[in-house]
Design an enzyme around this catalytic site. Structure first.
Site, PDB file in Angstrom:
ATOM      1  N   GLY A  92     -11.699  -2.774   2.451  1.00  0.00           N
ATOM      2  CA  GLY A  92     -11.213  -2.358   3.136  1.00  0.00           C
ATOM      3  C   GLY A  92     -11.500  -2.134   4.291  1.00  0.00           C
ATOM      4  O   GLY A  92     -11.716  -1.191   5.750  1.00  0.00           O
TER       5      GLY A  92
ATOM      6  N   ASP B 243       0.836  -1.000  -0.248  1.00  0.00           N
ATOM      7  CA  ASP B 243       0.547   0.154   0.292  1.00  0.00           C
ATOM      8  C   ASP B 243       1.070   1.365  -0.037  1.00  0.00           C
ATOM      9  O   ASP B 243       0.549   2.459   0.419  1.00  0.00           O
ATOM     10  CB  ASP B 243      -1.103   0.532   1.338  1.00  0.00           C
ATOM     11  CG  ASP B 243      -1.855  -1.459   1.264  1.00  0.00           C
ATOM     12  OD1 ASP B 243      -1.787  -1.795   0.097  1.00  0.00           O
ATOM     13  OD2 ASP B 243      -2.008  -2.014   2.554  1.00  0.00           O
TER      14      ASP B 243
ATOM     15  N   GLY C 244       0.249  13.578  -3.898  1.00  0.00           N
ATOM     16  CA  GLY C 244      -0.607  13.868  -3.819  1.00  0.00           C
ATOM     17  C   GLY C 244      -1.251  12.941  -4.686  1.00  0.00           C
ATOM     18  O   GLY C 244      -0.579  11.702  -5.473  1.00  0.00           O
TER      19      GLY C 244
ATOM     20  N   GLY D 216      -4.590  -4.553  -3.966  1.00  0.00           N
ATOM     21  CA  GLY D 216      -5.690  -3.447  -4.451  1.00  0.00           C
ATOM     22  C   GLY D 216      -4.460  -2.055  -4.802  1.00  0.00           C
ATOM     23  O   GLY D 216      -3.898  -1.397  -3.532  1.00  0.00           O
ATOM     24  N   HIS D 217      -5.064  -1.709  -6.257  1.00  0.00           N
ATOM     25  CA  HIS D 217      -4.349  -0.090  -6.043  1.00  0.00           C
ATOM     26  C   HIS D 217      -5.596   0.452  -6.666  1.00  0.00           C
ATOM     27  O   HIS D 217      -6.627   0.042  -6.990  1.00  0.00           O
ATOM     28  CB  HIS D 217      -3.211  -0.280  -7.795  1.00  0.00           C
ATOM     29  CG  HIS D 217      -2.419  -1.501  -8.133  1.00  0.00           C
ATOM     30  ND1 HIS D 217      -2.040  -1.777  -8.658  1.00  0.00           N
ATOM     31  CD2 HIS D 217      -1.307  -1.449  -6.603  1.00  0.00           C
ATOM     32  CE1 HIS D 217      -0.646  -2.649  -8.167  1.00  0.00           C
ATOM     33  NE2 HIS D 217      -0.651  -2.146  -6.769  1.00  0.00           N
TER      34      HIS D 217
ATOM     35  N   GLN E 192       2.186  -6.185  -2.704  1.00  0.00           N
ATOM     36  CA  GLN E 192       2.834  -6.471  -1.613  1.00  0.00           C
ATOM     37  C   GLN E 192       3.774  -5.388  -1.482  1.00  0.00           C
ATOM     38  O   GLN E 192       3.887  -4.758  -2.302  1.00  0.00           O
ATOM     39  CB  GLN E 192       2.609  -7.226  -0.909  1.00  0.00           C
ATOM     40  CG  GLN E 192       0.770  -8.234  -0.896  1.00  0.00           C
ATOM     41  CD  GLN E 192       0.423  -8.173  -2.175  1.00  0.00           C
ATOM     42  OE1 GLN E 192       1.294  -9.541  -2.504  1.00  0.00           O
ATOM     43  NE2 GLN E 192      -1.340  -8.155  -2.578  1.00  0.00           N
TER      44      GLN E 192
ATOM     45  N   LYS F 128       2.221   1.347  -5.235  1.00  0.00           N
ATOM     46  CA  LYS F 128       2.688   1.372  -6.057  1.00  0.00           C
ATOM     47  C   LYS F 128       1.992   1.715  -7.949  1.00  0.00           C
ATOM     48  O   LYS F 128       2.490   1.807  -8.871  1.00  0.00           O
ATOM     49  CB  LYS F 128       3.303  -0.084  -6.048  1.00  0.00           C
ATOM     50  CG  LYS F 128       4.127  -0.639  -5.105  1.00  0.00           C
ATOM     51  CD  LYS F 128       4.244  -2.057  -4.966  1.00  0.00           C
ATOM     52  CE  LYS F 128       2.855  -2.628  -4.587  1.00  0.00           C
ATOM     53  NZ  LYS F 128       2.415  -2.620  -3.330  1.00  0.00           N
TER      54      LYS F 128
ATOM     55  N   THR G 215      -6.168 -11.906   3.135  1.00  0.00           N
ATOM     56  CA  THR G 215      -7.131 -11.006   2.753  1.00  0.00           C
ATOM     57  C   THR G 215      -8.523 -12.142   2.537  1.00  0.00           C
ATOM     58  O   THR G 215      -9.657 -11.338   2.039  1.00  0.00           O
ATOM     59  CB  THR G 215      -6.754 -10.352   1.563  1.00  0.00           C
ATOM     60  OG1 THR G 215      -6.250 -11.313   0.917  1.00  0.00           O
ATOM     61  CG2 THR G 215      -5.504  -9.120   1.835  1.00  0.00           C
TER      62      THR G 215
END
Ligand code: IMP
Length: 409
Positions: free
Chosen positions: A282, A12, A395, A39-40, A198, A15, A127
């Protein structure tokens, strides 16, 4: 040129955004490891895309993306993701390939993953995407690869439910299959971006075992997952956040302590400002100070040529910033990242304090434009990690990124 991008913390790190940024100048993107556990989130053209399996290069209409040999692929998740992209106007036809050596996640594995983690005395907090079970089937030599879809004797060994599931995707998967070694060997003059999943500290060998994922998220995975030897890799970029996060269980020496009011409010501030919630599950991410001991371990264990720093803007309002420069473990001070879980759990982080800049940097367009305090913080990280910070992200938008070096050379 073969350029590798890995996470240098516990995943997280941003990447997806960096790969999306660099993909603009690449010819193809190879995702080399992991599965739908990743998750991206990418913001492009004002639209937000959440991707789990497909490399973010798909958002450029002329790029080819390949799911590599060390990936584990849940066909249901894959085709849902393809449908989502198509519904947002992204054409994927003829642009997504899968290594025929990649393994397939079957429904039974997903059930077992959830049951097994719930039964563990020390749960990992997986997960629940069947990742660990698919990798253990692979090591046990009873997994199913894309190349096995026509091997009837092998398919007969599966449960009825898994076989029916697999057959419903067989033709579509077969159409996307590619021999990745031969494909990439023919692209010697192309710019290939190898995207890890990861992070180094969740890698089965380099990370905080057993609190890791089951795949190979270190730079070595680019070679194995891309079907090429290690000398084919030209450069490794390691992405890290200006602070640390972790999802699931496991040691985290710089984690903000809930029982300390100042750290608890810092945690809420970072979590909300940095949107630190899992894209896949989430779950709120655990947050903490930047851990330079862990980051240097990742640099050394992965031959990281350049670091990519993300989320620097999250610090904009803070009067001061802290980063961990050593651990005290049972009366001894160390700057080395230990393998032992009890040692990591006992580690007390020694923190160095830096002055904050108290300015909005989200519009900065170069390193020189950053406030002096931000530049000093970055310079200290470079010295400590013995690695330059070559890319800075301030950002979520593609445009909020600047380079301090030529990446594709
Ligand atoms: P698994 O990969 O589902 O087996 O989960 C093993 C551990 O890795 C858990 O602590 C997960 O939270 C963590 N993990 C897996 N994928 C990611 C990711 O993409 N980002 C952050 N943590 C992850």
């Amino acid at each position: 040129m073969n350029l590798v991008v890995i996470g240098a913390q516990w995943g997280d790190e941003g990447k997806g955004k960096i790969v999306d940024y660099l993909a603009g100048e690449s010819d193809a993107v190879v995702r080399f490891s992991g599965g739908a556990n990743a998750g991206h989130t990418i913001v492009a053209g004002g639209e937000r895309f959440a991707l789990h399996l497909i490399p973010s290069g798909i958002l450029y209409k002329d790029k080819v993306v390949i799911l590599g040999s060390c990936m584990v692929i849940d066909p249901k998740a894959l085709f849902e993701e393809i449908a989502m992209l198509e519904s947002k106007g992204v054409s994927v036809s003829g642009r997504v390939f899968i290594s025929d050596r990649a393994h397939i996640v079957l429904p039974q594995y997903i059930k077992t993953d959830k049951e097994q983690d719930a039964k563990r005395k020390l749960p990992i907090g997986t997960t629940g995407r069947g990742i660990g079970i698919t990798f253990s089937k692979k090591s046990e030599r009873s997994g199913v690869r894309i190349a096995d879809l026509d091997w009837n004797e092998m398919l007969e060994e599966l449960t009825e439910e898994d076989r029916v599931f697999l057959l419903s995707y067989k033709n579509r998967l077969r159409d996307m299959a590619v021999n990745i070694t031969s494909y990439l060997s023919r692209k010697k003059n192309a710019r290939i971006l190898f995207e890890g999943a990861q992070g180094a500290l969740l890698d089965l060998d380099c990370g905080t075992y057993p609190y890791v994922s089951s795949g190979i998220s270190s730079a070595a995975g680019a070679s194995a997952g891309g079907g090429l030897g290690p000398r084919a890799l030209d450069k490794v970029l390691g992405v890290f956040k200006a602070y640390s996060t972790r999802v699931g269980a496991g040691p985290f020496p710089t984690e903000f302590k809930e029982n300390q009011e100042s750290e608890d409010s810092l945690c809420s501030y970072i979590r909300e400002t940095g949107r630190e919630y899992g894209v896949t599950t989430g779950r709120p991410r655990r947050c903490g100070y930047l851990d330079l001991v862990a980051l240097r371990h990742a640099c050394r264990a992965n031959s990281i040529d350049s670091l990519v720093m993300t989320h620097l803007d999250v610090y904009d309002e803070l009067p001061e910033i802290k980063a961990c420069v050593s651990y005290d473990i049972n009366g001894e001070t160390t700057e080395d990242f230990p393998a032992s879980i009890p040692a990591l759990n006992a580690a007390q982080a020694n923190l160095k304090t830096f002055p904050g800049w108290k300015k909005d940097i989200s519009g900065a367009s170069s390193f020189e434009n950053l406030p002096r305090e931000a530049k000093d913080y970055i310079k200290f990280i470079e010295e400590y990690c013995e690695t330059p910070v070559g890319v800075i992200s301030i950002g979520p938008d593609r445009k909020q990124t600047f380079l301090r070096e030529k990446i594709w050379s």
